[in-house]
Design an enzyme around this catalytic site. Structure first.
Site, short mmCIF file in Angstrom:
data_model
loop_
_atom_site.label_atom_id
_atom_site.label_comp_id
_atom_site.label_asym_id
_atom_site.label_seq_id
_atom_site.Cartn_x
_atom_site.Cartn_y
_atom_site.Cartn_z
N CYS A 189 27.17 6.04 61.51
CA CYS A 189 27.37 5.35 62.79
C CYS A 189 28.61 4.46 62.74
O CYS A 189 29.00 3.97 61.68
CB CYS A 189 26.15 4.48 63.10
N ASN A 227 21.00 6.36 58.41
CA ASN A 227 22.15 7.15 58.82
C ASN A 227 23.39 6.24 58.88
O ASN A 227 23.57 5.51 59.85
CB ASN A 227 21.88 7.80 60.18
N GLY A 251 22.54 21.21 56.01
CA GLY A 251 23.78 21.70 56.60
C GLY A 251 23.79 23.21 56.64
O GLY A 251 24.13 23.86 55.65
N LYS A 273 21.84 8.50 54.33
CA LYS A 273 22.33 9.76 54.88
C LYS A 273 23.83 9.66 55.08
O LYS A 273 24.32 8.81 55.83
CB LYS A 273 21.64 10.08 56.20
N ASN A 302 14.20 8.06 60.46
CA ASN A 302 15.66 8.05 60.47
C ASN A 302 16.13 6.87 61.32
O ASN A 302 15.72 6.71 62.46
CB ASN A 302 16.19 9.36 61.04
N ASN A 319 27.43 18.80 68.90
CA ASN A 319 26.62 17.91 69.71
C ASN A 319 27.22 16.52 69.74
O ASN A 319 27.83 16.07 68.77
CB ASN A 319 25.17 17.88 69.23
N SER A 372 16.49 15.14 61.25
CA SER A 372 16.47 14.23 62.40
C SER A 372 17.33 14.76 63.54
O SER A 372 18.42 15.30 63.32
CB SER A 372 16.99 12.86 61.97
N LYS A 418 13.44 11.62 65.12
CA LYS A 418 14.64 11.36 65.90
C LYS A 418 15.27 10.02 65.53
O LYS A 418 14.57 9.02 65.37
CB LYS A 418 14.28 11.38 67.39
#
Length: 307
Positions: free
Chosen positions: A130, A127, A243, A165, A99, A68, A20, A44
């Site tokens: 966050c 995910n 990764g 995730k 995602n 990023n 993602s 995304k």
């Protein structure tokens, strides 16, 4: 050579999945090659409401990697369902991984519930890196109880395979993985990016407007490999390893550590053909190491004899 794997009950033609945030919603890459050669891809990161993302600059280069701080820029779940998924259906015939990000358990659950009703969505990748806006901004994924609350809230609203995730910015990744499994996660994906920073020596300011960002790329591969092994030994559900993967050999190494499938992230930003190249190289790499069936090697790393 048999490249097929099973991910939470859904068959993949091979274990390679663009991560993602590095593959958009697939359409741009479909202009370069037939993306149906992929196992699947994780689109995304999507939130309940549209997000503009962080101010620029939000990308910084680093040795063997990149930082990023994009900030979950996306059009919101309703736009993804009404616009992006129909466009994707024109170029991708397989189930896609959705995602999802959020800032409260209820927000995650609502976004996932909407995507759960979409025929094209095969898996929901939650995910939990966050920030929890109700708990001072600490990421949900840094605390087992907070992670469990998110997974529990989502599990009650969805039927499709649920993948948590995880963030690597923790002291005990296995405890967080177990907490997610206990609340109904069907799989674990890891690692998300490692927190880092760069400074512009001329201005003495951080390169990133947000000061810190997530480090990805080959530099993080050994850390990811270690954490995948730890989680594989701690849970009884599939692990997706990611990764710093850039080669077919990296895929095999990650699967030996415990991954059922792998995600390729930053490599897509360097070479848009990265996943295609890796998939095409897998049979030769398997032959090199005497592997006939790729799914047989998951977790097959030989431990040193301690006696």
């Amino acid at each position: 050579m048999d490249l097929k794997v099973d991910l939470c009950g859904i068959a993949l033609s091979n274990p390679v999945i663009p991560a993602s945030g590095t593959f958009g919603y697939g359409r741009e890459f479909a202009q370069l090659y037939d993306i149906n050669i992929l196992g699947t891809f994780s689109f995304k990161g999507t939130t309940l409401m549209p997000r503009f993302g962080n101010p620029t600059p939000r990308i910084a280069e680093s040795a063997s990697g990149m930082l990023n701080s994009v900030g979950l820029q996306n059009p919101g779940v309703d736009s993804v369902i009404s616009e992006e998924l129909p466009r994707l259906a024109e170029v991708f015939r397989k189930p896609v991984m959705a995602n999802v990000s959020g800032f409260a358990p209820e927000e995650y659950a609502e976004t996932c519930a909407r995507l759960d009703g979409c025929e094209q969505v095969g898996w929901l990748e939650v995910n939990i890196s966050c920030p929890n806006v109700h708990a001072g901004g600490a990421a949900f994924g840094t605390d087992p109880r907070a992670a469990a609350k998110v997974i529990s809230a989502v599990r009650k609203r969805v039927k499709k395979p649920l993948i948590a995730k995880l963030s690597p910015n923790v002291t005990d990744i296995a405890a967080i993985a177990r907490a997610c499994e206990d609340e109904g996660a069907d799989g674990i994906s890891l690692i998300n990016t490692l927190m880092g920073m760069r400074i512009d020596l001329k201005t003495r300011r951080p390169v990133l407007r947000n000061t810190t960002g997530g480090l990805s790329g080959p530099a993080v591969f050994p850390v990811a490999l270690r954490m995948v092994r730890q989680v594989y030994k701690a849970v009884h559900i599939p692990v997706i390893g990611m990764g710093g993967i850039t080669t077919a050999a990296d895929v095999i190494e990650m699967m030996l550590a415990g991954a059922t499938a792998v995600q390729v992230g930053a490599a897509n930003l360097v070479d848009p053909y990265a996943c295609k190249r890796i998939i095409e190289a897998l049979p030769e790499e398997m032959e090199k190491y005497g592997i006939d069936k790729l799914s047989d090697i998951t977790g097959g790393m030989t431990e040193w004899d301690e006696t």
